[in-house]
Each structure stands twice: as structure tokens, then as C-alpha cells.
Motif scaffolding. Structure first.
Motif, PDB file in Angstrom:
ATOM      1  N   GLU A   1      -3.981   1.645  11.670  1.00  0.00           N
ATOM      2  CA  GLU A   1      -5.272   1.563  11.383  1.00  0.00           C
ATOM      3  C   GLU A   1      -5.491   2.635  10.163  1.00  0.00           C
ATOM      4  OE1 GLU A   1      -7.757   0.198  12.372  1.00  0.00           O
ATOM      5  OE2 GLU A   1      -7.192  -0.668  14.189  1.00  0.00           O
TER       6      GLU A   1
ATOM      7  N   ARG B   1     -16.800   7.384   0.104  1.00  0.00           N
ATOM      8  CA  ARG B   1     -15.338   7.865   0.079  1.00  0.00           C
ATOM      9  C   ARG B   1     -14.805   7.213  -1.353  1.00  0.00           C
ATOM     10  NH1 ARG B   1     -10.462   5.186   3.085  1.00  0.00           N
ATOM     11  NH2 ARG B   1      -8.788   6.588   2.030  1.00  0.00           N
TER      12      ARG B   1
ATOM     13  N   GLU C   1     -12.238   5.283  -3.565  1.00  0.00           N
ATOM     14  CA  GLU C   1     -11.080   4.620  -3.355  1.00  0.00           C
ATOM     15  C   GLU C   1      -9.718   4.969  -3.892  1.00  0.00           C
ATOM     16  OE1 GLU C   1      -9.117   1.001  -1.874  1.00  0.00           O
ATOM     17  OE2 GLU C   1     -11.360   1.484  -1.674  1.00  0.00           O
TER      18      GLU C   1
ATOM     19  N   ARG D   1      -6.814   1.533   6.037  1.00  0.00           N
ATOM     20  CA  ARG D   1      -7.961   2.359   5.099  1.00  0.00           C
ATOM     21  C   ARG D   1      -7.258   3.076   4.031  1.00  0.00           C
ATOM     22  NH1 ARG D   1      -8.771   1.473  10.240  1.00  0.00           N
ATOM     23  NH2 ARG D   1     -11.156   1.187  11.146  1.00  0.00           N
TER      24      ARG D   1
ATOM     25  N   CYS E   1     -10.494   4.964  14.681  1.00  0.00           N
ATOM     26  CA  CYS E   1     -11.206   4.052  13.628  1.00  0.00           C
ATOM     27  C   CYS E   1     -12.914   4.450  13.440  1.00  0.00           C
ATOM     28  CB  CYS E   1     -11.270   2.766  14.575  1.00  0.00           C
ATOM     29  SG  CYS E   1      -9.535   2.008  14.543  1.00  0.00           S
ATOM     30  N   ALA E   2     -13.696   5.079  14.538  1.00  0.00           N
ATOM     31  CA  ALA E   2     -14.935   5.220  14.463  1.00  0.00           C
ATOM     32  C   ALA E   2     -14.986   6.771  13.349  1.00  0.00           C
ATOM     33  CB  ALA E   2     -15.631   5.477  15.831  1.00  0.00           C
ATOM     34  N   THR E   3     -14.140   7.537  13.721  1.00  0.00           N
ATOM     35  CA  THR E   3     -14.186   8.880  12.667  1.00  0.00           C
ATOM     36  C   THR E   3     -13.892   8.484  11.429  1.00  0.00           C
ATOM     37  OG1 THR E   3     -13.146   9.938  14.828  1.00  0.00           O
ATOM     38  CG2 THR E   3     -13.087  11.079  12.438  1.00  0.00           C
ATOM     39  N   LEU E   4     -12.746   7.872  11.009  1.00  0.00           N
ATOM     40  CA  LEU E   4     -12.464   7.367   9.685  1.00  0.00           C
ATOM     41  C   LEU E   4     -13.391   6.261   8.943  1.00  0.00           C
ATOM     42  CD1 LEU E   4      -8.737   6.694  10.012  1.00  0.00           C
ATOM     43  CD2 LEU E   4      -9.668   8.635   9.219  1.00  0.00           C
ATOM     44  N   ASP E   5     -14.121   5.600   9.741  1.00  0.00           N
ATOM     45  CA  ASP E   5     -15.385   4.653   9.382  1.00  0.00           C
ATOM     46  C   ASP E   5     -16.631   5.422   9.238  1.00  0.00           C
ATOM     47  OD1 ASP E   5     -13.275   2.786   9.084  1.00  0.00           O
ATOM     48  OD2 ASP E   5     -13.861   1.831  10.920  1.00  0.00           O
ATOM     49  N   GLY E   6     -16.635   6.793   9.788  1.00  0.00           N
ATOM     50  CA  GLY E   6     -18.013   7.376   9.848  1.00  0.00           C
ATOM     51  C   GLY E   6     -18.140   8.688   8.980  1.00  0.00           C
TER      52      GLY E   6
END
Length: 271
Positions: free
Chosen positions: A194, A169, A171, A198, A159-164
Motif C-alpha cells: 500500500e 500532495r 507527486e 502511493r 490506506c485511509a490515512t494516506l489517502d486523507g
């Protein structure tokens, strides 16, 4: 332009770096002349690429205490992450980030002196280690990176990776979907949820499955390997082969700088 000594800072790269150098602090009380910014940056790159200890820095590159102080100063100002972000934005304009196929994978390294974001490495007899989780585009360009203890499962860092991602990014749409390639370690309902929340399309494969698909499906292209290659590219910066930094902020600063150098090197090739 290709360089044989990767720690050297070319004139072209310095012109890209210079606008992001944080302003010098006030010297109202006087003191010694401040080290030239380019000299300090070149010395930091030398430490990153060669893996040399700070106190072993060749004197002609600068006093080790002065260079280390500048590194700390710039880290606190967010310079290294900003440089990585700027490189990504320029790369997107020049070459275009391949958002359609992305990949995530983790890699572990020893951390004998590390404090925060370390843990017992299950692949190294329980010795202290750090794990970095990396997201790349379809060409292996680093988009996001987080670190934690080596005993932290990859799924917990997803999660932290994809949100970081350090730039915006786009859509995903039906015409332009975004696929995310993961290895079998991410297989399971929590990770899939997760990923799908996203708006990614998950592709979870083991290396054996990828090889079999390549044999059975005409024109099939394995895609997850690019993130493993990027981990290898990052490890060419020998300072990152073992985490010597006690502070996780300093370790991240070196990682961000390695990502920035990787991208600006590719921009020199395209230029």
C-alpha cells in the motif's frame, strides 16, 4: 505571539479564522440576537483546551446550549476541517511542508460514551476506546487524520490515512522522493504494498532499531518520533484525552480544530 492561556483567541488568529466562519442561517421569523461569532469560537476553543463539559461552561463565555448548537452548526458546514486545510495551505506558503520525510502512527484513547468508531481497547482491559491514525510531515505538521475503533489494527487504517491528506500532495520524483516512516507494527507485505503503490519509500523500524542506527550510523537522524510528538501536542487539548462525544463527527471536529490551532500557533511564531 506566545500566549500563556492557550484557550484565548488572539486578534491575529481571529483575523485568520473569520473568513471561514459559515454564514448565519436566515432569521426571517425573528428571535433573539445571534451570539457573536468570535465569542462562540472562543468558547469552543475553551472547551477544547480545558476539557470542560459543555454544561459546565462559564456563563461569561456564553450559554452552554448556545455554544454547543453553534459547534454543531459549524461542524455540519465543514468549518473545522476547512480551517485546518487553510492553515496547512498558509503554512506551506510561509514555511513549506516537509514532504520528503513523512510519518504515520496510531494512538488510542478511552471512549466511554462513544458509539460509532469505537471498539474494545486491547490495552485497557477491553473497555470501549477509539484509535486515531495520524500522518505528519517531517516537522510534525498534521496532514491527515482518521479515527476508528481501538480494536482496529493500525495497518487497516493506513490506506485511509494516506489517502486523507487535506491538501494537494505533490507527486514524488527521483529528485524529490517521499519517504514514509512507520513502526514495526506496520511490518508486512500488505502495508509495504500500500505504501509503495502511493509512491512512498517505506522505512519500517522499531524504536530499538532506530536507537541502534543512531549509534552505528554517523549523522543518522531518527524521524518517526515526530508523529508521536504530534499526538502529544494534540493531547494538550484536554477535551481529546478522553472521547466524550457520542457522535464521531463531533469528535473529528474537535480533532480538526486542534490540528488547526497547532498550525496557526506555529504561523504566529514564524510571523
Amino acid at each position: 505571539m506566545p500566549r500563556t492561556r492557550r484557550w484565548e483567541v488572539s486578534d491575529a488568529w481571529w483575523e485568520k479564522v473569520k473568513p471561514f466562519i459559515p454564514p448565519a442561517p436566515s432569521r426571517a421569523k425573528g428571535g433573539r440576537p445571534r451570539m457573536d461569532d468570535r465569542q462562540a469560537f472562543a468558547a469552543i476553543i475553551y472547551v477544547l483546551r480545558t476539557g470542560i463539559q459543555w454544561n459546565a461552561l462559564p456563563r461569561e463565555l456564553g450559554a452552554s446550549s448556545t455554544v454547543h448548537a453553534r459547534f454543531q452548526e459549524w461542524e455540519q458546514a465543514g468549518f473545522f476541517k476547512a480551517l485546518w486545510q487553510a492553515g496547512l495551505e498558509e503554512y506551506d506558503e510561509v514555511q513549506g511542508i516537509e514532504w520528503e520525510w513523512q510519518a504515520v502512527d496510531g494512538a488510542m484513547t478511552k471512549a466511554p460514551f462513544g458509539k460509532a468508531a469505537t471498539g474494545a481497547n486491547p490495552t485497557d482491559r477491553g473497555k470501549s476506546g477509539t484509535k486515531r491514525s495520524l500522518l505528519t510531515d517531517g516537522a510534525g505538521i498534521p496532514l491527515a487524520l482518521v479515527v476508528d475503533g481501538a480494536n482496529r489494527h493500525d495497518v487497516r487504517l493506513l490506506c485511509a490515512t494516506l489517502d486523507g491528506i487535506v491538501i494537494m500532495r505533490p507527486e514524488p520524483t527521483e529528485e524529490h522522493p517521499q519517504h514514509l516512516c512507520l513502526d514495526a507494527g506496520y511490518d508486512g507485505a500488505p502495508a509495504r504494498q500500500e505504501v509503495e503503490s502511493r509512491h512512498y519509500m517505506p522505512h519500517i523500524r522499531s524504536r530499538g532499531q532506530e536507537k541502534q542506527e543512531k549509534i552505528c550510523l554517523p549523522g543518522h537522524r531518527a524521524r518517526r518520533w515526530v508523529v508521536e510528538r504530534t499526538h502529544s501536542w494534540i493531547n494538550r487539548s484536554r477535551r481529546l484525552l478522553v472521547r466524550w462525544e457520542k457522535k464521531v463527527e463531533n469528535y473529528l471536529a474537535f480533532l480538526h480544530l486542534a490540528c488547526a490551532q497547532l498550525i496557526f500557533t506555529k504561523l504566529e511564531v514564524f510571523g
